[in-house]
Design an enzyme around this catalytic site. Structure first.
Site, mmCIF file in Angstrom:
data_model
loop_
_atom_site.group_PDB
_atom_site.id
_atom_site.type_symbol
_atom_site.label_atom_id
_atom_site.label_comp_id
_atom_site.label_asym_id
_atom_site.label_seq_id
_atom_site.Cartn_x
_atom_site.Cartn_y
_atom_site.Cartn_z
ATOM 1 N N HIS A 99 0.602 -1.344 -0.009
ATOM 2 C CA HIS A 99 0.214 -0.028 0.158
ATOM 3 C C HIS A 99 1.006 1.205 -0.016
ATOM 4 C CE1 HIS A 99 0.520 -0.173 4.450
ATOM 5 N NE2 HIS A 99 0.568 1.171 4.376
ATOM 6 N N ASP A 129 -0.146 -7.600 1.208
ATOM 7 C CA ASP A 129 0.663 -6.287 1.423
ATOM 8 C C ASP A 129 1.857 -5.989 1.392
ATOM 9 O OD1 ASP A 129 0.309 -3.413 1.570
ATOM 10 O OD2 ASP A 129 -0.101 -3.264 3.812
ATOM 11 N N SER A 203 4.815 2.091 8.296
ATOM 12 C CA SER A 203 4.479 1.068 7.589
ATOM 13 C C SER A 203 5.870 0.758 6.569
ATOM 14 C CB SER A 203 3.539 1.583 6.366
ATOM 15 O OG SER A 203 2.017 1.542 6.923
#
Length: 450
Positions: A99, A129, A203
């Site tokens: 993402h 992901d 992230s």
């Protein structure tokens, strides 16, 4: 006197126990993580991904993922600020979240010493992901991978990344839970949960153990505002590594299918099956699937897949989901409390679907059940009940619907599924069906091409 001495002895024992417990609990905190982090920090990179915004929903998604932290939205451009981990120093491979770089037009990677590089996307796997980037640079340092399967609740971990764009930020905590699923974050979930603060920008960063080994890729946080609430999630490196290797070798992930349905073993089921072990009970075996070909049966208890213990049904899903098409799976099971081991070749679900459709295109996608009933309108009915119809099947396009009762095919009476399949096999291009629907009846023609 003896009683007084005995009580004094008990007090000394209790005091000694509390003292040792206190020392044990605080011992890891008395030391420093600095020596370990000195080796880890050079492996963590900052990622700036310039993403083209095509619509408002895309912008909202990006802002949610970034915690609304980015002020770099300018017209159609959005800058995603995140982290990554160098996993191969010689080839410059970096693992991060999908993402983070999805739909990115330009990706800039900054290493610890301040050097900037334009990154190439090697591959992206949205269901897990996980994504892999590559930069061409010298004097890189790679982070050694640990074994996330060895993690236990209570283990100390550190999360490293660029929260809010603050490079090389370290937070620490413990593993607060393992195997978190059904969170709705990814298609395949088996998250490590940690209370090490994970914030927007973390992230793709590293979750490391006290030995400085990579055990997870920081992916998401649970928060009602921009900050961390002490609940963060990381993809276990055992899963991320499998995806990474496929992306590096093939550029994509082609997941195979085993062809079973499984259910968690509740205490009641454990008693009914007379089980003392954890696992997942097989509730369904798909026809012509690898599971059926390998002899897996309904009621089998799957306990291990390729050396990984199975604790619940989700473990079966994730274990198979990260195996590439045509790879082998060694599956250990219990059948009537006796050990059974089978070797299965994981198949391509789309290929198997195509093979099944080619075998019987007129009835493909239709769920059937033998049906007998006395009807006040029709009298005694013997036929086949339509249980389900796939919306992209030939039968659906012919207007066959769940609840229909098929009484004849090609003007031959049908009393069972076997009768229906026999007529369908004889048909070349179309199948004439007479069906009862509600209080009426009609004829339908199912053709190979609608």
């Amino acid at each position: 006197m003896q009683k007084i001495l005995l009580r004094l002895f008990k007090v000394v024992l209790i005091f000694s126990w509390f003292t040792s417990l206190s020392c044990y609990a605080t011992a890891p905190m008395e030391g420093s993580l600095a020596p370990m982090l000195a080796k880890v920090l050079p492996t963590i990179v900052n990622i700036h991904a310039e993403i083209k915004v095509t619509d408002l929903s895309t912008l909202n998604r990006l802002q949610r993922q970034q915690g609304n932290q980015s002020d770099d939205t300018n017209g159609e451009a959005f800058v995603s600020i995140a982290s990554g981990v160098i996993v191969d120093a010689n080839k410059g491979y970096i693992i991060t979240n999908a993402h983070v770089i999805e739909d990115a037009q330009n990706i800039t990677v900054t290493v610890k010493d301040g050097r900037h590089y334009t990154a190439k996307v090697i591959g992206i796997d949205k269901p897990s992901d996980i994504a892999v980037l590559q930069i061409h640079a010298k004097n890189l340092t790679a982070l050694a991978m640990g074994d996330s399967n060895d993690l236990k609740v209570g283990d100390f971990v550190a999360a490293i990344g660029s929260p809010f764009g603050l490079n090389q930020t370290v937070t620490s905590g413990i593993v607060s839970a393992l195997g978190r699923t059904t969170l709705g974050i990814e298609s395949y979930e088996n998250f490590i949960q940690t209370d090490a603060p994970i914030n927007p920008g973390n992230s793709g960063g590293a979750l490391v153990n006290t030995q400085g080994q990579l055990v997870g890729i920081n992916t998401a946080l649970l928060a009602t505002s921009r900050g961390s609430l002490g609940i963060g999630f990381a993809v276990p490196i055992s899963m991320a590594k499998s995806v990474m290797l496929q992306l590096i070798q093939f550029g994509n992930v082609r997941r195979g299918a085993l062809g079973v349905g499984a259910e968690d073993i509740t205490p009641d089921l454990a008693t009914a099956f007379n089980l003392n072990e954890k696992g997942a009970v097989v509730t369904q075996v798909m026809p012509s699937s690898p599971a059926q070909k390998a002899g897996i049966q309904i009621g089998d208890i799957i306990t291990n897949v390729n050396g990984a213990d199975i604790k619940n049904a989700n473990d079966v899903v994730t274990a198979i989901a990260f195996l590439r098409v045509d790879s082998k799976a060694n599956i250990k099971m219990l059948r009537n409390n006796k050990s059974v081991t089978v070797n299965v070749v994981i198949s391509d679900p789309q290929k198997r679907q195509q093979e099944e459709e080619n075998l019987n295109p007129l009835l493909y996608g239709v769920g059937l059940k033998d049906f007998t009933q006395f009807s006040p309108i029709y009298g005694d009915i013997a036929g086949v009940l339509v249980v389900s119809v796939d919306e992209d099947s030939n039968a659906w396009h012919a207007d066959l619907r769940p609840g229909d009762v098929i009484t004849s095919a090609n003007q031959q009476k049908i009393a069972s599924i076997t009768d229906l399949k026999t007529q369908a096999t004889k048909s070349k291009d179309s199948l004439l069906l007479h069906v009862l629907r509600g209080g009426g009846a009609l004829f339908l023609v199912v053709s190979k091409e609608q």
